[in-house]
Design a protein around this motif. Structure first.
Motif, PDB file in Angstrom:
ATOM      1  N   GLU A 560      44.920 -10.721 -42.656  1.00 50.44           N
ATOM      2  CA  GLU A 560      44.266 -11.009 -41.387  1.00 50.44           C
ATOM      3  C   GLU A 560      42.764 -10.900 -41.605  1.00 50.44           C
TER       4      GLU A 560
ATOM      5  N   ASN B  29      36.352   1.227 -30.733  1.00 46.54           N
ATOM      6  CA  ASN B  29      36.713   0.246 -31.746  1.00 46.54           C
ATOM      7  C   ASN B  29      36.984   0.877 -33.109  1.00 46.54           C
ATOM      8  N   GLN B  31      38.682   3.018 -35.852  1.00 48.24           N
ATOM      9  CA  GLN B  31      39.996   3.591 -36.131  1.00 48.24           C
ATOM     10  C   GLN B  31      39.856   4.825 -37.020  1.00 48.24           C
ATOM     11  N   LYS B  58      48.496  -1.435 -45.919  1.00 52.49           N
ATOM     12  CA  LYS B  58      48.006  -2.571 -45.162  1.00 52.49           C
ATOM     13  C   LYS B  58      46.788  -3.153 -45.876  1.00 52.49           C
ATOM     14  N   ASP B  86      38.700  -2.010 -35.261  1.00 52.16           N
ATOM     15  CA  ASP B  86      39.543  -3.036 -34.682  1.00 52.16           C
ATOM     16  C   ASP B  86      38.627  -4.058 -34.026  1.00 52.16           C
ATOM     17  N   GLN B  88      38.598  -7.565 -32.286  1.00 51.93           N
ATOM     18  CA  GLN B  88      39.427  -8.582 -31.642  1.00 51.93           C
ATOM     19  C   GLN B  88      40.833  -8.628 -32.236  1.00 51.93           C
ATOM     20  N   GLY B  89      41.429  -7.484 -32.327  1.00 53.78           N
ATOM     21  CA  GLY B  89      42.827  -7.418 -32.765  1.00 53.78           C
ATOM     22  C   GLY B  89      43.037  -7.408 -34.266  1.00 53.78           C
ATOM     23  N   VAL B  90      41.982  -7.671 -35.023  1.00 53.47           N
ATOM     24  CA  VAL B  90      42.113  -7.663 -36.470  1.00 53.47           C
ATOM     25  C   VAL B  90      41.427  -6.409 -37.026  1.00 53.47           C
ATOM     26  N   THR B  91      42.098  -5.742 -37.938  1.00 56.76           N
ATOM     27  CA  THR B  91      41.497  -4.542 -38.509  1.00 56.76           C
ATOM     28  C   THR B  91      40.594  -4.935 -39.672  1.00 56.76           C
ATOM     29  N   ASN B  92      39.370  -4.453 -39.628  1.00 58.71           N
ATOM     30  CA  ASN B  92      38.381  -4.750 -40.657  1.00 58.71           C
ATOM     31  C   ASN B  92      37.702  -3.463 -41.105  1.00 58.71           C
ATOM     32  N   ASN B 142      32.116  -7.630 -31.406  1.00 58.24           N
ATOM     33  CA  ASN B 142      32.885  -8.874 -31.308  1.00 58.24           C
ATOM     34  C   ASN B 142      32.113 -10.078 -31.832  1.00 58.24           C
TER      35      ASN B 142
END
Lengths: 597, 151
Positions: A560, B29, B31, B58, B86, B88-92, B142
């Motif tokens: 992703e 945001n 984690q 992951k 996190d 927009q729904g994607v973990t970076n 974002n």
């Protein structure tokens, strides 16, 4: 409502839906073939079962619809009426209603459908048919009569003209006389040879998909651990080979290796289902679509028993429906046009499915007008997707793929079926999600073939591990044709493109390092290089790598937040020692590299 | 540390440094914060994508914020951290020079970014918080990935 009752009802719904799924294509087949006692009987019995179970559970509206349909089926089976288009339309309507009613039951939304008009219509049609069908009904060809003769010939004259009087055309007359001679046989016995089919249902277990997926996940994890143990045992073998325990360890690990592979396969097979589940909807779909665009199309389906992963079943329906629509709407010509071209009036779509190595191949072939390459290019230029120059240089094979570009549709007028601008690019995306690819081949006035290739399973793949510039990559094994070791002077250069000759065939060669744009360009000057030959459909190309590390099973993890299209990566895998290895997307490479040359 | 009074809107932020500046992101945001681990390079990716890491099974992309903001590059060292976020729904993961602290500041001390800074990176800035003698740049997380393509 007590739990047992819930369970019985949910079982009823599932079974009834399965029955409907099974008999729906039979109707369409019946419409094409004319009369077939076995099929009619099969349908009759399914309807009867639904009616019976619904009656027991007290679902009156289902009983009503099933009852009226069953009446018609009975009369059809007994040859008292003949199958007409009108009759068929109403029966299909009844099936849709049954589905709707079952859906309400499943959702427990308490919505009541008024089935009275439908049952009335069913009764009316039955009456009409009994009193001699006004629209002539379906005429049965002689050939079919002869086939039927051996079993129960007295049905034939009824089917061919809608009434039992043996006084019509010559052909019917002849049969009619023979039939009369044998008349004493009871028509009700027609179905006796098919009754065993109902009992065929093997010992099955309905299991929640979640439980299977859990086992699947665990199996995936086990593969990782197995790989890790293999690495460790390898280390012991190298360094402590004199120790007797090392040998025992090796033995145990290799046994684990085998068992893990077997288990993985077994778990995978639990999820496999015949692709028929998807295909059974197509005859009806083709019938409805072709009727709405005033074309005549028949569909032939082969290989529907081919088993594929459940996820494939779930995702392949939409893209295939889209391709079928596209073929009927854009591919198959109108009946007049077809006659003018000297083709049979009725268009034909053949869906063929087979397993090829680790892949499932689905071919959808129509005998329509084919794709007009020049028009495609023109349109693409017009829409600013290509420049004039690009278009003129583009090979036909490459140009066909324009249809997969987002926002492309060639039909002048958009119809309600296809051509809403969201077209074949959606197909392409859906198939890519399954790690598969689509190919198109087309011939003017002969038709087009869409070939969908998807891997058997999605979670675990066999891969060849390679190394370039010190980094490990995995290449999926299925498209790899062979690996070669070549010396530097075997590489030729034709107009700037490196090529090698493999058994008298010229094949473009790419440095994997160059394609991926990672690391230093170390491998270039070596005397020897290792080459992986990739073959995807008609396309073939070679990738030069520094080292071949061997074959491994890898668990695909999706990425992703990374633009996988431009990075030529379809996923990543974590190796036994916790390192990340990218799984390369050779399909994407082939698309952008081979077409560019 | 903050002087917030009841009734005011309080922002909870994680602050970190890049070169000489102090930045902050919304704590919701974030984690977790990790030391630099092994990063695997992604083929043909924009240069600010440092690669991917394996975080407990992951696989997630890691972005070098210095490169993303056009700040001169620097080797990662002991104080370097990866902030797992996190977006927009994607973990970076975001690589930063160091992580300072968790801040609680009243929302009203945040000022909009000054108009003059028309540089490339001003669009990632949500606002600037003045705190005693510090200036903290609030990052609009974002926007960081949303339109990163044209950079």
């Amino acid at each position: 409502m007590p739990d047992e009752m819930e369970e019985i009802i949910s079982e009823f719904i599932t079974e009834a839906e399965e029955s409907l799924d099974r008999i729906e294509p039979l109707f369409v087949e019946l419409e094409q073939k004319g009369h077939d006692a076995d099929m009619l009987n099969d349908i009759f019995r399914s309807m009867h079962t639904i009616k019976g179970a619904a009656g027991f559970l007290g679902f009156q509206s289902i009983v009503d619809v099933a009852h009226s349909s069953e009446n018609i089926m009975k009369k059809l089976r007994d040859g008292e009426i003949t199958l007409s288009k009108r009759l068929m339309d109403v029966i299909l309507k009844a099936i849709d209603m049954l589905r709707l009613l079952l859906e309400h039951l499943r959702e427990k939304d308490g919505i009541e459908e008024d089935v009275a008009p439908l049952t009335q219509e069913l009764e009316n049609v039955l009456k009409e048919s009994l009193s001699g069908s006004p629209d002539g009904g379906v005429t049965v060809e002689t050939r079919e009569k002869e086939k039927d003769e051996t079993s129960r010939p007295q049905d034939d004259n009824a089917v061919s003209n809608g009434e039992p009087a043996p006084s019509h055309g010559d052909e019917t007359q002849r049969h009619g006389e023979e039939d009369n001679a044998e008349k004493p046989g009871e028509p009700a016995q027609v179905h006796k040879d098919t009754s065993h089919k109902a009992k065929e249902a093997a010992q099955n277990l309905r299991v929640d998909v979640e439980r299977i997926d859990k086992v699947m996940d665990l199996a995936g994890e086990m593969v990782l651990i197995r790989n890790r143990l293999l690495n460790i045992s390898h280390y012991f073998d190298l360094n402590y080979s004199s120790d007797t325990q090392t040998e025992t360890l090796m033995e145990a690990v290799s046994f684990l290796d085998r068992v893990t592979s077997d288990m993985q396969l077994a778990v995978m097979k639990i999820r496999m289902q015949p692709i028929q589940k998807v295909f059974s909807k197509f005859p009806r779909l083709v019938r409805d679509i072709s009727a709405s665009v005033n074309k005549k199309v028949e569909i032939e389906i082969y290989g529907e028993g081919t088993e594929v992963d459940k996820s494939v079943i779930e995702h392949i329906g939409d893209p295939m429906t889209h391709i079928l629509r596209n073929s009927i709407d854009h591919g198959i010509e109108s009946p007049e046009e077809r006659i003018a071209k000297g083709k049979p009036e009725k268009g034909k779509i053949v869906v063929n499915t087979y397993q090829k190595g680790n892949q499932i191949v689905i071919e959808i072939t129509d005998d329509g007008k084919g794709i007009d390459i020049e028009k495609l290019k023109e349109k693409a230029v017009e829409k600013g997707m290509l420049t004039e120059e690009e278009a003129s240089k583009m090979s036909d094979e490459a140009a066909v793929n324009i249809i997969f570009m987002p926002g492309f549709s060639t039909k002048e007028t958009a119809t309600e079926l296809s051509g809403r601008g969201v077209g074949m690019d959606v197909v392409n995306n859906n198939i890519s999600l399954l790690n598969g690819y689509v190919e198109v081949s087309t011939q003017k006035d002969k038709g087009s073939t869409f070939r969908i290739c998807i891997p058997l399973t999605l979670a675990i793949i066999q891969a060849l591990m390679v190394e370039v510039a010190g980094i490990k990559y995995a290449i999926p094994l299925s498209p790899i044709e062979e690996t070669l070791k070549i010396s530097k002077d075997e590489v030729d250069n034709i107009t700037g493109q490196d090529v090698i000759v493999i058994r008298n065939k010229v094949c473009p060669l790419f440095e994997l390092n160059g394609i991926l744009g990672t690391g230093s360009n170390g491998g270039h000057d070596r005397d020897h290089k290792y080459v992986v030959v990739i073959s995807l459909g008609e396309k073939k190309f070679c990738l030069a790598v520094d080292k071949l590390l061997g074959q491994e099973e890898v668990v695909i993890k999706t990425l992703e937040g990374i633009d996988t299209a431009s990075s030529y990566v379809l996923g990543a895998s974590i190796t036994g020692d916790g390192k990340i290895v990218f799984i390369l997307d050779v399909t994407a490479m082939s698309r952008s590299l081979v077409e560019a040359t | 540390m903050s002087t917030a009074t009841a009734g005011e809107e309080i922002l909870q932020l994680v602050s970190f440094t890049l070169k000489d500046e102090e930045y902050a992101v919304d704590i919701l945001n974030v984690q977790e914060i990790n030391r630099i681990t092994e990063i695997t390079q992604v083929p043909n990716s924009p240069d600010y994508v440092e690669g991917v890491i394996n975080l407990r099974g992951k696989v997630m992309p890691v972005i070098n914020l210095r490169k993303k903001f056009g700040i001169e590059e620097k080797e990662t060292d002991d104080t370097s951290r990866i902030i797992i976020m996190d977006i927009q729904g994607v973990t970076n993961g975001l690589i930063v020079d160091s992580v300072s602290e968790v801040l609680r500041i009243p929302a009203d001390i945040v000022e909009p970014p000054p108009q003059i800074s028309s540089g490339l990176n001003s669009r990632f800035i949500k606002g600037i918080a003045k705190l005693d003698n510090r200036l903290i740049i609030l990052i609009d997380i974002n926007k960081l990935l949303g339109d990163g393509v044209e950079v």
